[in-house]
Design an enzyme around this catalytic site. Structure first.
Site, short mmCIF file in Angstrom:
data_model
loop_
_atom_site.label_atom_id
_atom_site.label_comp_id
_atom_site.label_asym_id
_atom_site.label_seq_id
_atom_site.Cartn_x
_atom_site.Cartn_y
_atom_site.Cartn_z
N HIS C 76 0.84 -1.20 0.00
CA HIS C 76 0.00 0.00 0.00
C HIS C 76 0.88 1.25 0.00
N ASP C 105 8.02 22.51 -25.29
CA ASP C 105 7.86 21.15 -24.78
C ASP C 105 8.87 20.97 -23.67
N TRP C 141 7.25 -0.51 4.29
CA TRP C 141 7.82 0.15 3.11
C TRP C 141 9.23 0.64 3.42
N SER C 168 13.43 6.01 -13.21
CA SER C 168 12.39 6.84 -13.79
C SER C 168 12.34 8.21 -13.12
N SER C 169 12.37 8.22 -11.79
CA SER C 169 12.27 9.50 -11.08
C SER C 169 13.47 10.39 -11.38
N HIS C 252 13.48 11.11 4.45
CA HIS C 252 12.91 12.37 4.86
C HIS C 252 12.78 13.37 3.72
N GLU C 254 12.36 12.66 0.84
CA GLU C 254 11.27 12.09 0.04
C GLU C 254 9.91 12.63 0.49
N TYR C 256 9.22 15.44 1.60
CA TYR C 256 9.04 16.79 1.05
C TYR C 256 8.88 16.76 -0.46
N SER C 267 -0.43 27.43 -4.17
CA SER C 267 -0.03 28.82 -4.37
C SER C 267 -0.53 29.38 -5.70
N HIS C 301 15.01 11.78 12.87
CA HIS C 301 13.82 11.87 13.71
C HIS C 301 12.89 10.67 13.49
N HIS C 302 13.17 9.87 12.47
CA HIS C 302 12.38 8.65 12.28
C HIS C 302 12.91 7.51 13.12
N THR C 327 7.77 26.39 7.03
CA THR C 327 6.46 25.88 6.64
C THR C 327 5.37 26.82 7.15
N LYS C 330 4.90 29.68 4.90
CA LYS C 330 4.05 29.39 3.74
C LYS C 330 2.58 29.45 4.11
N ARG C 449 1.38 0.53 15.32
CA ARG C 449 1.05 0.41 13.90
C ARG C 449 1.50 -0.95 13.40
C1 HEA Z 1 0.56 8.98 -0.47
C2 HEA Z 1 0.54 8.07 0.38
C3 HEA Z 1 -0.64 7.42 1.02
C4 HEA Z 1 -2.00 7.49 0.74
C5 HEA Z 1 -2.68 8.31 -0.31
C6 HEA Z 1 -2.65 6.62 1.68
C7 HEA Z 1 -4.03 6.42 1.72
C8 HEA Z 1 -4.68 5.64 2.66
N1 HEA Z 1 -4.10 4.90 3.66
FE1 HEA Z 1 -2.10 4.69 3.97
N2 HEA Z 1 -0.10 4.49 4.28
C9 HEA Z 1 0.90 5.20 3.65
C10 HEA Z 1 0.73 6.14 2.66
C11 HEA Z 1 -0.50 6.49 2.11
N3 HEA Z 1 -1.72 6.02 2.50
C12 HEA Z 1 2.18 4.84 4.19
C13 HEA Z 1 3.53 5.41 3.77
C14 HEA Z 1 1.93 3.88 5.17
C15 HEA Z 1 2.95 3.17 6.07
C16 HEA Z 1 3.23 1.79 5.57
C17 HEA Z 1 4.12 1.03 6.48
O1 HEA Z 1 3.85 0.97 7.69
O2 HEA Z 1 5.10 0.47 5.98
C18 HEA Z 1 0.49 3.71 5.22
C19 HEA Z 1 -0.17 2.85 6.10
C20 HEA Z 1 -1.54 2.82 6.29
C21 HEA Z 1 -2.19 2.18 7.38
C22 HEA Z 1 -1.49 1.48 8.54
C23 HEA Z 1 -1.27 0.07 8.24
C24 HEA Z 1 -0.50 -0.59 9.34
O3 HEA Z 1 0.20 0.06 10.10
O4 HEA Z 1 -0.62 -1.83 9.41
C25 HEA Z 1 -3.54 2.34 7.20
C26 HEA Z 1 -4.55 1.83 8.12
O5 HEA Z 1 -5.63 2.25 8.15
C27 HEA Z 1 -3.71 3.11 5.99
C28 HEA Z 1 -4.94 3.49 5.47
C29 HEA Z 1 -5.08 4.32 4.37
C30 HEA Z 1 -6.38 4.66 3.81
C31 HEA Z 1 -7.71 4.20 4.32
C32 HEA Z 1 -6.10 5.49 2.74
C33 HEA Z 1 -7.14 6.11 1.85
O6 HEA Z 1 -6.91 7.47 1.69
C34 HEA Z 1 -7.18 5.41 0.54
C35 HEA Z 1 -8.33 5.90 -0.26
C36 HEA Z 1 -8.48 5.24 -1.58
C37 HEA Z 1 -9.33 4.25 -1.86
C38 HEA Z 1 -10.19 3.68 -0.80
C39 HEA Z 1 -9.37 3.66 -3.23
C40 HEA Z 1 -10.46 4.17 -4.05
C41 HEA Z 1 -11.63 3.31 -4.33
C42 HEA Z 1 -11.76 2.01 -4.66
C43 HEA Z 1 -10.68 0.99 -4.54
C44 HEA Z 1 -13.02 1.53 -5.19
C45 HEA Z 1 -13.75 0.65 -4.27
C46 HEA Z 1 -14.21 1.40 -3.12
C47 HEA Z 1 -15.15 0.94 -2.27
C48 HEA Z 1 -15.92 -0.30 -2.53
C49 HEA Z 1 -15.44 1.66 -1.00
N4 HEA Z 1 -2.48 3.38 5.46
C1 HEA Z 2 3.99 14.82 2.83
C2 HEA Z 2 4.67 14.20 3.70
C3 HEA Z 2 5.13 14.70 5.03
C4 HEA Z 2 5.31 15.97 5.51
C5 HEA Z 2 5.11 17.28 4.80
C6 HEA Z 2 5.76 15.83 6.87
C7 HEA Z 2 6.06 16.91 7.67
C8 HEA Z 2 6.65 16.79 8.93
N1 HEA Z 2 6.91 15.62 9.61
FE1 HEA Z 2 6.41 13.75 8.99
N2 HEA Z 2 6.22 11.88 8.24
C9 HEA Z 2 5.77 11.54 7.00
C10 HEA Z 2 5.38 12.42 6.00
C11 HEA Z 2 5.46 13.80 6.10
N3 HEA Z 2 5.84 14.49 7.20
C12 HEA Z 2 5.71 10.11 6.85
C13 HEA Z 2 5.27 9.35 5.61
C14 HEA Z 2 6.15 9.58 8.06
C15 HEA Z 2 6.22 8.12 8.49
C16 HEA Z 2 7.17 7.28 7.77
C17 HEA Z 2 7.10 5.87 8.28
O1 HEA Z 2 7.62 5.61 9.38
O2 HEA Z 2 6.49 5.02 7.59
C18 HEA Z 2 6.47 10.73 8.91
C19 HEA Z 2 6.97 10.59 10.19
C20 HEA Z 2 7.46 11.66 10.93
C21 HEA Z 2 8.23 11.52 12.12
C22 HEA Z 2 8.69 10.19 12.75
C23 HEA Z 2 7.69 9.68 13.69
C24 HEA Z 2 8.02 8.34 14.22
O3 HEA Z 2 8.10 7.38 13.43
O4 HEA Z 2 8.22 8.25 15.42
C25 HEA Z 2 8.52 12.78 12.57
C26 HEA Z 2 9.32 13.10 13.78
O5 HEA Z 2 9.85 14.10 13.94
C27 HEA Z 2 7.91 13.70 11.62
C28 HEA Z 2 7.99 15.09 11.73
C29 HEA Z 2 7.52 15.96 10.76
C30 HEA Z 2 7.64 17.42 10.87
C31 HEA Z 2 8.24 18.19 12.00
C32 HEA Z 2 7.11 17.93 9.70
C33 HEA Z 2 7.04 19.38 9.34
O6 HEA Z 2 7.44 19.59 8.03
C34 HEA Z 2 5.68 19.98 9.55
C35 HEA Z 2 5.72 21.46 9.52
C36 HEA Z 2 4.36 22.11 9.51
C37 HEA Z 2 3.76 22.72 10.55
C38 HEA Z 2 4.38 22.75 11.90
C39 HEA Z 2 2.40 23.33 10.41
C40 HEA Z 2 2.37 24.73 9.87
C41 HEA Z 2 3.15 25.70 10.65
C42 HEA Z 2 2.65 26.74 11.31
C43 HEA Z 2 1.21 27.08 11.31
C44 HEA Z 2 3.62 27.63 12.00
C45 HEA Z 2 3.57 27.70 13.47
C46 HEA Z 2 3.74 26.40 14.11
C47 HEA Z 2 4.45 26.17 15.22
C48 HEA Z 2 5.44 27.08 15.81
C49 HEA Z 2 4.22 24.87 15.92
N4 HEA Z 2 7.27 12.99 10.65
CU LIG Z 3 10.77 12.86 8.32
#
Ligand code: HEA
Ligand code: HEA
Ligand SMILES: [Cu+2]
Ligand code: CUA
Lengths: 453, 290, 524
Positions: C76, C105, C141, C168-169, C252, C254, C256, C267, C301-302, C327, C330, C449
């Site tokens: 997923h 292009d 993942w 590809s990326s 990390h 990634e 962003y 924007s 931090h992860h 952030t 923004k 999780r």
């Molecule tokens: C861009 C990234 C992205 C997006 C878009 C989503 C979207 C969603 N994610 Fe996910 N997710 C991750 C990135 C993302 N996730 C990542 C990185 C993890 C961590 C993996 C790991 O632990 O290694 C994770 C893990 C994760 C978990 C935790 C699993 C675990 O720890 O065991 C769960 C649990 O609820 C979850 C749920 C969902 C749901 C409900 C959506 C929904 O938003 C999805 C919505 C879309 C659909 C539902 C499909 C559309 C419709 C159909 C298929 C038609 C049929 C529909 C019906 C009949 C209703 N995600």
């Molecule tokens: C689009 C993707 C995205 C983005 C933008 C971010 C944004 C941020 N993430 Fe997140 N993060 C993920 C995707 C993302 N993360 C994913 C996928 C994981 C899990 C991976 C995995 O384990 O599978 C993860 C996990 C993750 C962890 C690890 C947690 C753990 O496993 O224990 C941490 C810890 O520091 C973290 C921190 C942050 C912080 C500080 C930001 C900051 O950039 C956020 C900054 C924004 C704001 C703070 C809000 C706006 C600000 C204001 C309004 C200003 C004023 C605010 C204050 C002074 C508070 N993220």
């Molecule tokens: Cu991070």
């Protein structure tokens, strides 16, 4: 299931309303927030959590307030004419500096708590924890107690055949007993893959990394039972690897130690029947072996005197860290332990009949082998091989015993030798060689196993 | 066909990319099957490789033809430059991962296993008696891969350094010759560069044989062997690719391609070669010297 | 820079049928391919999410084996990240960047084709592992060793699929950089570029800096498993934690990569519907660059719980917290743009406003996670799952959806059905919160999780999340219906489409000509 319908409805309400009404909270606070816990550290962490949560909510209030104000008032349908301003260095500086100051305010208490958490010095006692797929091994280095701890929730509950109990999935066969008001240092490592030891109420979570030892500590204020789970994905049964700590008064702790003193507690309740007197017999030898080792190691270790571990644990871990060789030290210890354990068991086994052995083997298999090789012995193709009809389990019996005793380095199949008595291994192997149509008819004896150690 | 200077050439549809995808995917499936011990693996891999080679010849052939007809204007040329430059940067980052592994192993994991810093109990409990001496005990506390001797810097590595450094000089000389219109010097310079690269590879082969047969140093010799062979191995692969590219360029020069103004392909190859050169210097310092 | 030259002798003709799509070098065709691919993969990844949610509806093992559950979680995430969000952004880049900078292009059209056509192959390879002996990858993942080394036959296929996607990326990113640096119309200075172009430029740099590192790290996994190396094996002097460092050095930045282009999209949309120029253009550019820079020094931090030395934990905590500052800038700039505007609320605007609010909530929980001592409690619980879904689903996914609504009339020449669009918005927004908000609660209360089964106390919120997920999934069917409807017909769109729209792409006809700007436009 202990949850009334009433409560359920409230929870739905809380969930739906909470995003909008942060204050509506008392319905079931403990099920929506971090526990306060029972240690000074857990209180610090809880307070820290609440501070940052509230700060974020306040900032959110301001930001979202401005957005909604603007949405409501500055709309074209109300005939609002757009202003044309689009720049202000002063404003940009203000909203860079203010968050920065807020962050500093958060960082100070966070740093303090962190420093306190990492200070493992001056501990009163040390426990070494080794993680396995999927159980924990505890070794009280100062008390000579060690045992395995496995999930106790019956499979019938997991597979929805019987009603689920209150502590569903959070029950173990052997609880970790700790004295209150004592600084307990924990040395954490793993035998196979990464795991993490976590008890929310103690605010302690660390990864168990094979080949390395992580340290942490806790000092529990209140007696009670505290439950947690493995918190790092560790394979198929990651969700079934609970941890239960029972915190008791010192006196009760001492009694518990005395009752289990110096011996390995059985890996599971079932083992007790057949090998009941084994641990005791082994005790004397084992304890003295441990003492020597501990001395040796503490000389080497210098500051971490207690870091020395006793025989079984040391051997198991060294072997498990996928090392090709076991350190001399560990090897020597392993032989001294097993020697002590073997003798009495052999006598028991030779008299036992096939049926009893099969039953015992079946029980042990269920607890220790089933998670990989599956209940039907068919394994999971290409990950965990089938035992049913497998070349090893139907072929040369020595190869089979060897596989179970020594495992296979580099695979999930680890050495079970250090963990079991010869009789146990004999029972498991006998079971495997006769279950699921593996009708070899072989009855493996403890002596056979002993010969292959 | 118009040759208007100033218009940006947009090629029309091409089948080479999809051929490339088929080729590389087949190659990967073959390799994966091979690793899984599937006997069909090598054959599939070879088929994939063949398709990939056809793609490379076809695609580059097309580009060379287009280039020679003069339809690439300066702006197209600049696109190629940005493309090549950032491609090389991505390669640098690929090597960075392995240099990072080396750095981490030497400065963190090995010392911890040896009981330094917060590794005290790791060493005392799990690996008693292990001393983290780099490179001597670089196969770790489990003595993975058994006894080995490390590769000194003074012999082949030093020679190889000199070889690559001189190849950097010869290619620069060739470039100057190209810009000055001295075609024979260009060809000699290029040929020398290719030759130096080939000799480098020959020595590296000898070095590997020496390591495996006399030093007991293999890919399986713990973290020392792992980092040593992965870094030098991937570098060697890049030298090989670079030498092949230069050979192609050499043949093109012999055929009379390129002129003093338009010779981006030559420069791209030269950049690549310099990159390979610089990586080697990093290797020489961090793998062999310190 | 006068006419564009094609080897088709100036005929604006292009191949029809399947070969048009297979062999195309046209940025719009390729953009469409990317977007369609991404949509399909969204349903694949979403279906996997629904398997996860169905299993978690109640305690007990209901439908799937725990091993398969883990493999669903792993797949997923891989599908959503590499198969949905990244390709969708690249698709938008393809469609929009040449038009926005006034170029004909993309700079390297043939390579552009290959960047796309790798993806179907890479994902076929990845998804096929689900049917192999031992099932798909099930180590998460994040692919942590030693667990991931227990993967069955799937293992080398997964690794190579990741290599392939990385290729590809990287090629896509190089193309974007070359296009932005080299294909701008005269007068289009860097500081005049739309923010979408800026955020993509910075994203592209992140991509070429970290994708090769991911490739390196998985290569080490491969050699550890098959060729006897000891990178991640303590007995050989390596360290399993070393993988985590290398992985998160990629991982990390990634995240962003998954959000910066969204910032660009929003924007563009907010000023349009506020009928007011973007507030603080240059500070937006600097903030984006700061985020990108900081993203390279916060990775650990992860992995606060792996047992790093104290100094490391402190450094990574403080550096991570700093990201809130740019952030925040923004977010505040977007609010200031809306402030005193003359706003209307068409679907793209609705999605953008929801983006700002919900992304900020996700950012707040991110900031909480950054506080190391608190993260010891949050780590590997559903609180983290809630965090990243808030930034990814109502974050990245909402921004992508907003972009589609915003530019669809330009791409197809038809207006979409506004009523359906609004319905889609409200359904999505309600259900997305119902899905992911309760996860904060169960996470804080202690639910780890990546588990297929849980204690009874977590039941209610998990039920809500499951209901929400199915609702959200159904809502997306409305979206697909709407897009198909718009492609096939509808009210003709004007060139400017939106009253407040500014930028070069709105000066072209709707739909735009095959080669965007054959003649470079004048830039005021
Ligand atoms: C861009 C990234 C992205 C997006 C878009 C989503 C979207 C969603 N994610 Fe996910 N997710 C991750 C990135 C993302 N996730 C990542 C990185 C993890 C961590 C993996 C790991 O632990 O290694 C994770 C893990 C994760 C978990 C935790 C699993 C675990 O720890 O065991 C769960 C649990 O609820 C979850 C749920 C969902 C749901 C409900 C959506 C929904 O938003 C999805 C919505 C879309 C659909 C539902 C499909 C559309 C419709 C159909 C298929 C038609 C049929 C529909 C019906 C009949 C209703 N995600
Ligand atoms: C689009 C993707 C995205 C983005 C933008 C971010 C944004 C941020 N993430 Fe997140 N993060 C993920 C995707 C993302 N993360 C994913 C996928 C994981 C899990 C991976 C995995 O384990 O599978 C993860 C996990 C993750 C962890 C690890 C947690 C753990 O496993 O224990 C941490 C810890 O520091 C973290 C921190 C942050 C912080 C500080 C930001 C900051 O950039 C956020 C900054 C924004 C704001 C703070 C809000 C706006 C600000 C204001 C309004 C200003 C004023 C605010 C204050 C002074 C508070 N993220
Ligand atoms: Cu991070
Ligand atoms: Cu052990 Cu998860």
């Amino acid at each position: 299931m202990g949850l009334t319908k009433m409560k359920t409805t409230t929870r739905w309400l809380v969930a739906l309303l909470l995003p909008f009404m942060v204050s509506n909270a008392h319905a079931s606070w403990s099920s929506v927030n971090m526990p306060k816990g029972v240690t000074a550290i857990s209180h610090d962490v809880y307070n820290l959590h609440m501070i940052i949560l509230i700060v974020c909510c306040l900032i959110g209030l301001v930001v979202f307030g401005a957005i909604f104000y603007s949405i409501i008032n500055h709309r074209k349908s109300k005939g609002y004419k757009a202003a044309q301003f689009h720049e202000s260095t002063t404003v940009e500086i203000i909203w860079t500096v203010i968050p920065f100051i807020i962050l500093i305010g958060m960082a100070i208490p966070a740093t303090k708590t962190l420093i306190a958490m990492e200070d493992t010095s001056d501990a009163d006692m040390t426990v070494q924890i080794t993680a396995y797929q999927w159980k924990w091994h505890y070794n009280y280095l100062d008390h000579g107690v060690n045992f395995y701890s496995t999930l106790a929730t019956p499979r019938s509950e997991i597979y929805n055949k019987t009603a689920k109990s209150e502590d569903y999935l959070l029950q173990v066969d052997n609880e970790v007993v700790l004295p209150i008001n004592k600084k307990v240092r924990i040395l954490l490592t793993s035998n196979d893959v990464n795991h993490a030891w976590w008890i929310p109420d103690l605010a302690v979570k660390k990864d168990a990394i094979p080949g390395f030892i992580n340290q942490m500590w806790t000092k529990i204020d209140k007696p009670g039972v505290y439950r947690g789970q493995c918190a790092e994905l560790c394979g198929r049964d990651h969700g079934f690897m609970p941890i239960v700590v029972r915190a008791v008064e010192q006196a009760e702790f001492d009694k518990w130690v005395a009752a289990n003193n110096g011996g390995a507690m059985p890996a599971s309740a079932s083992t007790t029947t057949l090998a009941s007197d084994t641990p005791q017999t082994a005790t004397a030898t084992l304890a003295s072996a441990a003492e020597t080792v501990m001395k040796q190691a503490s000389d080497a270790a210098g500051s971490v005197a207690t870091a020395a571990s006793i025989a079984t644990d040391n051997a198991v871990t060294a072997a498990g860290a996928t090392a090709a060789t076991i350190t001399d030290n560990a090897k020597q210890m392993m032989s001294s332990t097993t020697e002590a354990v073997k003798a009495p068991v052999a006598a028991v086994t030779s008299g036992a009949d096939m049926k009893a052995i099969m039953t015992k083997g079946d029980e042990l298999y269920r607890i220790h082998c089933l998670s990989c090789h599956m209940a039907n012995g068919e394994g999971i193709p290409n990950v965990f091989p089938a035992i049913k009809g497998s070349a090893i389990a139907t072929g040369d019996v020595n190869a089979h015993i060897d596989m179970v005793l020594n495992g296979k380095t580099g695979t999930a199949m680890r050495a079970f030798g250090p963990q079991f008595s010869d009789a146990d291994i004999a029972a498991i192997v006998t079971f495997e060689r006769n279950a699921w149509g593996n009708n070899t008819g072989d009855l493996v004896t403890a002596d056979q196993v002993k010969g292959l150690r | 066909m118009a040759h208007a200077q100033g218009s940006y050439y947009i090629p029309h549809g091409s089948h080479w990319p999809i051929v490339g995808s088929v080729g590389v995917a087949t190659l990967m499936v073959g390799a994966a099957k091979w690793m899984n011990g599937d006997s069909s693996g090598p054959a599939i891999l070879m088929i994939g490789l063949a398709i990939t080679l056809v793609m490379i010849f076809g695609w580059f052939g097309t580009v060379i033809k287009e280039s020679e007809t003069g339809i690439y204007n300066d702006q197209v040329d600049t696109s190629f430059r940005w493309g090549m430059f950032w491609f090389i940067f991505s390669e640098v980052m690929f090597f960075a991962a392995f240099f990072g592994a080396l750095y981490y192993a030497r400065n963190y994991s090995m010392p911890w296993l040896g009981g330094e810093g917060h590794g005290v109990s790791t060493n005392a409990v799990l690996w008693p008696g292990f001393e983290a001496v780099w490179p001597a005990h670089g196969n770790g506390p489990g003595q993975i891969g058994g006894e080995f001797k490390t590769m000194g810097w003074a012999g082949i590595p030093l020679i190889n350094t000199l070889l690559l450094l001189s190849s950097g000089v010869t290619i620069t000389w060739a470039h100057h010759a190209l810009k000055a219109g001295h075609r024979s010097q260009l060809i000699i310079g290029l040929a020398m560069t290719v030759a130096l690269g080939t000799i480098f590879m020959f020595f590296q082969g000898k070095e590997y044989i020496h390591a495996y047969h006399e030093l007991g140093l293999t890919l399986g010799s713990g973290i020392y062997g792992s980092t040593f062979f992965m870094l030098t191995g991937f570098h060697g692969m890049h030298v090989t690719i670079g030498a092949i590219i230069l050979t192609v360029i050499l043949f093109r020069c012999i055929k009379g391609h390129f002129n003093a103004e338009h010779h981006f392909a030559f420069e791209a190859a030269a950049w690549y070669w310099h990159f390979v050169d610089v990586v080697w210097l990093g290797l020489f310092i961090f793998v062999y010297l310190v | 820079m006068s006419a564009v030259m094609t080897s088709e002798d100036h005929h604006e003709e292009h191949p029809k049928g399947i070969s048009r799509w297979l062999f195309t070098t046209n940025h719009k065709d390729i953009g469409t391919l990317y977007l369609v691919f991404s949509l399909i993969m969204f349903f694949v990844g979403g279906a996997m999410a629904l398997v996860i949610r169905a299993e978690l509806f109640q305690p007990g093992i209901q439908f799937v084996d725990p091993q398969f559950f883990n493999s669903m979680t792993t797949m997923h995430a891989l599908v959503m990240i590499f198969g949905v969000v990244m390709p969708a952004f690249t698709g938008l880049a393809n469609w929009l960047i040449p038009m926005m900078v006034g170029g004909p292009d993309m700079a390297l059209p043939r390579m552009n084709n290959w960047s796309f056509w790798i993806l179907p192959f890479a994902f076929t390879m990845l998804l096929s592992t689900l049917f192999m002996d031992g099932g798909g990858p099930a180590g998460g993942w994040t692919l942590y060793p030693p667990l991931v080394l227990q993967t069955g036959a799937a293992f080398p296929f997964v690794i190579f699929a990741i290599h392939f996607m990385g290729l590809s990326s990287i090629m896509g990113a190089i193309n974007v950089i070359a296009t932005i640096l080299n294909m701008r119309a005269p007068g289009m200075t860097l500081m005049k570029m739309p923010l979408f172009v800026w955020t993509w430029l910075i994203t592209a740099y992140l991509l070429i800096a970290v994708m090769p590192v991911l490739a390196g790290s998985v290569t080490m996994l491969l050699t550890d498993k098959f060729f006897g190396t000891s990178f991640f094996n303590a007995a050989g002097g390596g360290d399993p934690v070393m993988f985590q460092h290398i992985f998160w050095f990629f991982g990390h930045p990634e995240v962003y990569i998954l959000i910066l282009p969204s910032f660009g999209v929003v924007s563009s949309i907010i000023p349009t519907f506020a009928r007011k120029p973007l507030f603080g253009y240059s500070s937006m550019v600097y903030a984006t660059a700061s985020i990108a820079f900081l993203s390279f020094i916060v990775w650990a931090h992860h992995m606060f719980t792996v047992g790093m030395p104290l100094a490391g934990e402190l450094f990574f905590m403080l550096a991570t917290m700093l990201i809130a500052v740019p952030t925040g800038v923004k977010v505040f700039n977007w609010v200031a743009t809306m402030w005193k505007g003359s706003m209307t609320f068409e679907t793209p605007m609705l999605f953008s406003i929801a983006f700002i609010i919900l992304f900020t909530i996700g950012g707040f929980s991110g900031l909480m996670l950054a506080i190391t001592p608190a993260d010891f409690q949050y780590h590997d619980t559903y609180f983290v799952v809630a965090h990243f879904h808030y930034v990814l689903v109502p974050g990245s996914i909402f921004a992508i959806i907003a972009a589609v609504y915003f530019w669809l009339p330009k791409w197809t020449g038809h207006m979409y059905n506004e009523t359906l669009g609004k319905a889609h918005f409200w359904l999505s927004t309600i259900f997305v919160n119902l899905t992911f908000f309760p996860m904060h609660f169960v996470g804080l209360a202690g639910m780890p999780r990546r588990i297929p089964d849980y204690n009874l106390q977590f039941t209610d919120y998990n039920m809500m999340a499951t209901v929400g997920a199915f609702g959200f999934g159904l809502a997306q069917i409305v979206f697909v219906y709407l897009v198909v409807q718009t492609i096939r017909g509808g009210k003709k769109a004007t060139d400017q489409v939106w009253e407040g729209a500014e930028g070069l792409e709105w000066t072209l006809p709707s739909p735009p000509p095959y080669h965007s700007f054959s003649t470079a436009p004048e830039i005021k």
